[in-house]
Design a protein around this motif. Sequence first.
Motif, PDB file in Angstrom:
ATOM      1  N   ASP A  17      -2.412  27.216  33.959  1.00  0.00           N
ATOM      2  CA  ASP A  17      -1.036  26.779  34.179  1.00  0.00           C
ATOM      3  C   ASP A  17      -0.561  25.780  33.121  1.00  0.00           C
ATOM      4  OD1 ASP A  17      -0.829  28.363  36.436  1.00  0.00           O
ATOM      5  OD2 ASP A  17      -1.341  26.734  37.808  1.00  0.00           O
ATOM      6  N   SER A  18      -1.474  25.128  32.468  1.00  0.00           N
ATOM      7  CA  SER A  18      -1.106  24.102  31.491  1.00  0.00           C
ATOM      8  C   SER A  18      -0.677  24.670  30.144  1.00  0.00           C
ATOM      9  CB  SER A  18      -2.293  23.158  31.266  1.00  0.00           C
ATOM     10  OG  SER A  18      -3.378  23.876  30.686  1.00  0.00           O
ATOM     11  N   PHE A  19      -0.956  25.947  29.881  1.00  0.00           N
ATOM     12  CA  PHE A  19      -0.767  26.460  28.522  1.00  0.00           C
ATOM     13  C   PHE A  19       0.690  26.541  28.101  1.00  0.00           C
ATOM     14  CE2 PHE A  19      -0.886  29.897  25.223  1.00  0.00           C
ATOM     15  CZ  PHE A  19      -1.469  29.114  24.249  1.00  0.00           C
ATOM     16  N   LEU A  20       1.557  27.140  28.905  1.00  0.00           N
ATOM     17  CA  LEU A  20       2.957  27.281  28.483  1.00  0.00           C
ATOM     18  C   LEU A  20       3.645  25.935  28.280  1.00  0.00           C
ATOM     19  CD1 LEU A  20       4.127  30.398  30.504  1.00  0.00           C
ATOM     20  CD2 LEU A  20       3.322  30.268  28.139  1.00  0.00           C
ATOM     21  N   PRO A  21       3.489  24.961  29.192  1.00  0.00           N
ATOM     22  CA  PRO A  21       4.080  23.646  28.907  1.00  0.00           C
ATOM     23  C   PRO A  21       3.489  23.004  27.655  1.00  0.00           C
ATOM     24  CG  PRO A  21       3.514  23.808  31.234  1.00  0.00           C
ATOM     25  CD  PRO A  21       2.939  25.018  30.542  1.00  0.00           C
ATOM     26  N   TRP A  22       2.193  23.225  27.416  1.00  0.00           N
ATOM     27  CA  TRP A  22       1.557  22.672  26.222  1.00  0.00           C
ATOM     28  C   TRP A  22       2.173  23.286  24.966  1.00  0.00           C
ATOM     29  CZ3 TRP A  22      -0.896  24.416  21.947  1.00  0.00           C
ATOM     30  CH2 TRP A  22      -1.593  23.471  21.197  1.00  0.00           C
ATOM     31  N   VAL A  23       2.372  24.614  24.961  1.00  0.00           N
ATOM     32  CA  VAL A  23       2.980  25.294  23.812  1.00  0.00           C
ATOM     33  C   VAL A  23       4.375  24.731  23.550  1.00  0.00           C
ATOM     34  CG1 VAL A  23       3.935  27.512  23.038  1.00  0.00           C
ATOM     35  CG2 VAL A  23       1.628  27.426  23.978  1.00  0.00           C
ATOM     36  N   ALA A  24       5.172  24.584  24.601  1.00  0.00           N
ATOM     37  CA  ALA A  24       6.535  24.063  24.441  1.00  0.00           C
ATOM     38  C   ALA A  24       6.526  22.638  23.891  1.00  0.00           C
ATOM     39  CB  ALA A  24       7.269  24.118  25.777  1.00  0.00           C
ATOM     40  N   ARG A  25       5.638  21.787  24.405  1.00  0.00           N
ATOM     41  CA  ARG A  25       5.552  20.392  23.906  1.00  0.00           C
ATOM     42  C   ARG A  25       5.103  20.361  22.453  1.00  0.00           C
ATOM     43  NH1 ARG A  25       3.092  19.536  28.746  1.00  0.00           N
ATOM     44  NH2 ARG A  25       1.058  19.405  27.753  1.00  0.00           N
ATOM     45  N   HIS A  26       4.136  21.196  22.109  1.00  0.00           N
ATOM     46  CA  HIS A  26       3.616  21.209  20.743  1.00  0.00           C
ATOM     47  C   HIS A  26       4.714  21.635  19.762  1.00  0.00           C
ATOM     48  CE1 HIS A  26       0.426  20.995  17.834  1.00  0.00           C
ATOM     49  NE2 HIS A  26       0.652  22.234  17.439  1.00  0.00           N
ATOM     50  N   ALA A  27       5.464  22.662  20.108  1.00  0.00           N
ATOM     51  CA  ALA A  27       6.569  23.102  19.247  1.00  0.00           C
ATOM     52  C   ALA A  27       7.600  21.981  19.090  1.00  0.00           C
ATOM     53  CB  ALA A  27       7.220  24.362  19.818  1.00  0.00           C
ATOM     54  N   ALA A  28       7.931  21.321  20.184  1.00  0.00           N
ATOM     55  CA  ALA A  28       8.915  20.231  20.122  1.00  0.00           C
ATOM     56  C   ALA A  28       8.416  19.075  19.263  1.00  0.00           C
ATOM     57  CB  ALA A  28       9.247  19.746  21.534  1.00  0.00           C
ATOM     58  N   ARG A  29       7.141  18.727  19.399  1.00  0.00           N
ATOM     59  CA  ARG A  29       6.583  17.641  18.577  1.00  0.00           C
ATOM     60  C   ARG A  29       6.646  17.960  17.093  1.00  0.00           C
ATOM     61  NH1 ARG A  29       1.527  16.785  22.350  1.00  0.00           N
ATOM     62  NH2 ARG A  29       2.453  15.335  23.817  1.00  0.00           N
ATOM     63  N   LEU A  30       6.504  19.228  16.766  1.00  0.00           N
ATOM     64  CA  LEU A  30       6.571  19.648  15.368  1.00  0.00           C
ATOM     65  C   LEU A  30       8.013  19.807  14.886  1.00  0.00           C
ATOM     66  CD1 LEU A  30       3.697  22.267  15.342  1.00  0.00           C
ATOM     67  CD2 LEU A  30       3.694  20.046  14.188  1.00  0.00           C
ATOM     68  N   GLY A  31       8.961  19.701  15.793  1.00  0.00           N
ATOM     69  CA  GLY A  31      10.369  19.851  15.424  1.00  0.00           C
ATOM     70  C   GLY A  31      10.787  21.297  15.262  1.00  0.00           C
ATOM     71  N   LEU A  32      10.058  22.217  15.889  1.00  0.00           N
ATOM     72  CA  LEU A  32      10.389  23.639  15.809  1.00  0.00           C
ATOM     73  C   LEU A  32      11.279  24.037  16.972  1.00  0.00           C
ATOM     74  CD1 LEU A  32       6.836  25.040  15.006  1.00  0.00           C
ATOM     75  CD2 LEU A  32       8.747  24.823  13.411  1.00  0.00           C
ATOM     76  N   ASP A  33      12.201  24.949  16.711  1.00  0.00           N
ATOM     77  CA  ASP A  33      12.927  25.606  17.793  1.00  0.00           C
ATOM     78  C   ASP A  33      12.025  26.719  18.271  1.00  0.00           C
ATOM     79  OD1 ASP A  33      15.296  24.117  17.578  1.00  0.00           O
ATOM     80  OD2 ASP A  33      16.010  25.406  15.949  1.00  0.00           O
ATOM     81  N   GLY A  34      11.806  26.816  19.560  1.00  0.00           N
ATOM     82  CA  GLY A  34      10.931  27.848  20.072  1.00  0.00           C
ATOM     83  C   GLY A  34      11.425  28.424  21.371  1.00  0.00           C
ATOM     84  N   GLU A  35      11.097  29.687  21.584  1.00  0.00           N
ATOM     85  CA  GLU A  35      11.454  30.360  22.822  1.00  0.00           C
ATOM     86  C   GLU A  35      10.321  31.303  23.200  1.00  0.00           C
ATOM     87  OE1 GLU A  35      14.902  33.331  24.511  1.00  0.00           O
ATOM     88  OE2 GLU A  35      15.336  32.086  22.782  1.00  0.00           O
ATOM     89  N   ILE A  36       9.816  31.128  24.405  1.00  0.00           N
ATOM     90  CA  ILE A  36       8.757  32.008  24.901  1.00  0.00           C
ATOM     91  C   ILE A  36       9.410  33.306  25.346  1.00  0.00           C
ATOM     92  CG2 ILE A  36       6.990  32.331  26.674  1.00  0.00           C
ATOM     93  CD1 ILE A  36       6.594  29.227  26.508  1.00  0.00           C
ATOM     94  N   ARG A  37       8.964  34.418  24.763  1.00  0.00           N
ATOM     95  CA  ARG A  37       9.546  35.735  25.032  1.00  0.00           C
ATOM     96  C   ARG A  37       8.757  36.524  26.076  1.00  0.00           C
ATOM     97  NH1 ARG A  37      14.573  36.395  23.510  1.00  0.00           N
ATOM     98  NH2 ARG A  37      14.912  35.917  21.329  1.00  0.00           N
ATOM     99  N   HIS A  38       7.468  36.288  26.129  1.00  0.00           N
ATOM    100  CA  HIS A  38       6.603  37.005  27.072  1.00  0.00           C
ATOM    101  C   HIS A  38       5.424  36.094  27.376  1.00  0.00           C
ATOM    102  CE1 HIS A  38       4.269  40.248  28.918  1.00  0.00           C
ATOM    103  NE2 HIS A  38       3.242  39.686  28.315  1.00  0.00           N
ATOM    104  N   ALA A  39       4.966  36.126  28.608  1.00  0.00           N
ATOM    105  CA  ALA A  39       3.792  35.332  28.962  1.00  0.00           C
ATOM    106  C   ALA A  39       3.054  35.994  30.108  1.00  0.00           C
ATOM    107  CB  ALA A  39       4.196  33.912  29.346  1.00  0.00           C
ATOM    108  N   ASP A  40       1.780  36.222  29.905  1.00  0.00           N
ATOM    109  CA  ASP A  40       0.893  36.620  30.993  1.00  0.00           C
ATOM    110  C   ASP A  40      -0.476  36.015  30.701  1.00  0.00           C
ATOM    111  OD1 ASP A  40      -0.623  38.474  29.360  1.00  0.00           O
ATOM    112  OD2 ASP A  40       0.805  40.064  29.814  1.00  0.00           O
TER     113      ASP A  40
END
Length: 83
Positions: A17-40
């Motif tokens: 459960d921690s992975f998607l929030p971690w990905v979003a935080r990591h992208a934000a810390r790097l200053g990247l615009d990001g959007e998760i398109r698929h997740a399983d």
Amino acid sequence: MPTARERLTIRGNLGADSFLPWVARHAARLGLDGEIRHADAERVDIDVRGPADLIDAMEMGCLLGPIDVWVDAIERSSDPEWR
């Protein structure tokens, strides 16, 4: 710095459960615009936009990512359809 757009397809044991929030935080810390398109539990597709060096850092971070997931591979493709 020129802006790149890429899709990162992350494969592995990604069911924590921690992975998607971690990905979003990591992208934000790097200053990247990001959007998760698929997740399983085995694949996550994320479209990112920003400087190419920071997208490289995003890939490296995901490979090393949180301890409760195991990333087998990350595939990158250029210029995903950005919505």
